[in-house]
Enzyme design. Structure first.
Site, mmCIF file in Angstrom:
data_model
loop_
_atom_site.group_PDB
_atom_site.id
_atom_site.type_symbol
_atom_site.label_atom_id
_atom_site.label_comp_id
_atom_site.label_asym_id
_atom_site.label_seq_id
_atom_site.Cartn_x
_atom_site.Cartn_y
_atom_site.Cartn_z
ATOM 1 N N GLU A 250 0.890 -1.166 0.000
ATOM 2 C CA GLU A 250 0.000 0.000 0.000
ATOM 3 C C GLU A 250 0.919 1.204 0.000
ATOM 4 O OE1 GLU A 250 -1.629 3.211 0.957
ATOM 5 O OE2 GLU A 250 -2.007 2.342 2.936
ATOM 6 N N CYS A 284 -2.258 8.911 2.975
ATOM 7 C CA CYS A 284 -2.117 8.543 1.566
ATOM 8 C C CYS A 284 -3.422 8.748 0.822
ATOM 9 C CB CYS A 284 -1.650 7.097 1.445
ATOM 10 S SG CYS A 284 -2.692 5.925 2.327
#
Length: 475
Positions: A250, A284
């Site tokens: 990720e 993010c």
């Protein structure tokens, strides 16, 4: 507050083999919270060996029992929610409201995967030729190394630990150096919940790279799950390739936030406050590139600046503050330098834009006159800065939104039918339509392009820690 600040290896809290420690600082004032044990490479490999020794027993543990350990850990974190949040605030710097939100989000992964543990499926069918029965079962992949970042020190840890344990894997957790206290607290909660020795191990090597590489190279390690920058992710993928370790990644994001012609501006501003300012922008998933239709740009910019101007900046432990510190002065300076560069490239500051002394604080900032392709437009800001770009057609907006190596998440605000059509064109693993937050333990989290590999959460998350085995039987 007393903090757990040792390594956790084979069920024992202990100092590192070298006896060295590193300071954990409160970014709001630079004070030292604790000194955390430094793991040597030997400590890290000992943690892998402990996880390997515990693997067969944990994999053979009934799914219901594994699930109950996770459920008890969820209950502990629920009962101690305020303590949990305070630890996050102290070492990460975020506002207390953000920390409470993370604590609630983090513990939900333990509850969700406690339920998924008993739902691992398989297959049983007759082959087309009729010569055999095809039996497909799923088994835990093995020892899993979990590497987590500082921005969500709780949620990123539980999002990996929970499915790994539910699947029957044993783990070695390597948290960020800035935020090890939260990780230690979670490991302690799992220990109290009944996780057997060796099932969850915690190491904090300094420097990180060589020790993580050594763990990945160990023949017992079969899974690597990493959340962090795309740059580091590329390095780890190269290292995982040497031993063909399964890797979930990720990675970075550069999320576009599209405000289409005809959108409800007030709703878009409300969504922007969440999409941009959750965790002070250090996410993010944070909205990074605001593309606003010409007809709405000025109104959106003005209303966004007014709303962001209401944020109060200060130490997160003071619950009256709605914008805490960044995790370090270094991170604060990166954000400030991006704003300085943006102005030099033609952007105009209409809110904020100046460093605040006395800690790693940076105010909510709004930039207009930003050009697509400018430095700030191509960089993951990781701070409370909103950079607005104008567009005139939907095709132009979609082209700019997709003009990036990243594809984690996008946001689209507009009339529902058009917003949905645009969402389908945005090249990202996740797209929020007329809402500013999307993350949910029950939904698959992950990106396209260089934002990562695999999915976390949902029923898909546990599959990352399972391997399929096909067995052929006589018909």
């Amino acid at each position: 507050m007393d903090y757990l600040s040792d390594l956790h290896i084979d069920g024992t809290w202990r100092a590192g083999a070298g006896g060295a420690t590193f300071p954990v600082l409160d970014p709001s004032d630079g004070s030292e919270l604790a000194r955390f044990a430094i793991a040597t490479e030997a400590d890290c490999l000992a943690a892998v060996e402990a996880a390997d020794a515990a693997f067969d027993g944990w994999a053979a543990t009934p799914p219901r029992v594994r699930g109950e350990v996770l459920r008890r850990a969820y209950e502990i974190l629920t009962e101690e929610r305020e303590i949990f949040a305070e630890i996050i605030v102290r070492e990460n710097g975020k506002a207390f409201s953000d920390a409470l939100g993370e604590a609630d989000y983090a513990k939900e992964f333990f509850r969700w995967f406690s339920e998924e543990a008993v739902r691992i499926g398989g297959d049983f069918r007759l082959s087309p030729s009729g010569d055999k029965r095809i039996v497909v079962t799923r088994q835990p992949i093995g020892v899993s190394v979990l590497v987590t970042p500082w921005n969500f020190p709780a949620a990123m840890a539980t999002r990996k630990i929970a499915p790994a344990l539910a699947a029957g894997c044993t783990t070695v957790l390597k948290p960020a150096r800035e935020t090890p206290l939260t990780a230690a607290y979670i490991v302690g909660a799992l220990e109290r919940a009944g996780a057997p020795r060796g099932v969850v191990n915690l190491v904090t090597p300094v420097p990180t790279g060589p020790a993580v590489a050594a763990m990945i190279a160990h023949p017992a390690v079969r899974k690597l799950s990493f959340t962090g920058s795309t740059e580091v992710g590329r390095v780890l993928l190269h290292e995982a390739a040497d031993t063909v370790v399964s890797a979930s990644m990720e990675l970075g994001g550069n999320a576009p936030f599209l405000v289409l012609e005809g959108a409800d501006v007030d709703l878009a501003v409300e969504g922007a406050l969440v999409a941009k300012m959750r965790n002070g922008g250090s996410a993010c998933t944070a909205a990074n590139r605001f593309y606003v239709h010409d007809s709405l740009h000025d109104e959106f910019a003005e209303k966004l600046a007014v709303a962001l101007g209401r944020f109060t900046v200060g130490p997160g432990i003071d619950r009256a503050n709605t914008l805490g510190a960044l995790v370090s002065l270094e991170e604060r300076d990166k954000v400030a330098d991006l704003v300085t560069t943006a102005v030099a490239e033609g952007a105009t500051v209409i809110l904020g834009g100046e460093r605040i002394g006395g800690g790693a604080f940076y105010p909510a900032t709004v930039l207009v006159d930003v050009e697509h392709g400018s430095t700030i437009n191509q960089t993951e800001i990781f701070g409370p800065v909103s950079a607005l770009v104008r567009f005139s057609t939907v095709d132009e907006a979609v082209r700019m939104a997709n003009d990036t190596i990243y594809g984690l998440i996008g946001y689209v605000f507009g009339r529902e039918d058009e917003a949905l059509r645009v969402a389908l064109r945005v090249d990202a693993g996740m797209v929020a339509v007329n809402r500013g937050v999307l993350s949910d333990p029950a939904a698959p989290f992950g990106g396209t392009k260089q934002s990562g590999l695999g999915r976390e959460g949902s029923s898909e998350g546990i599959l990352e820690y399972l391997e399929e085995k096909y067995i052929g039987l006589a018909p």
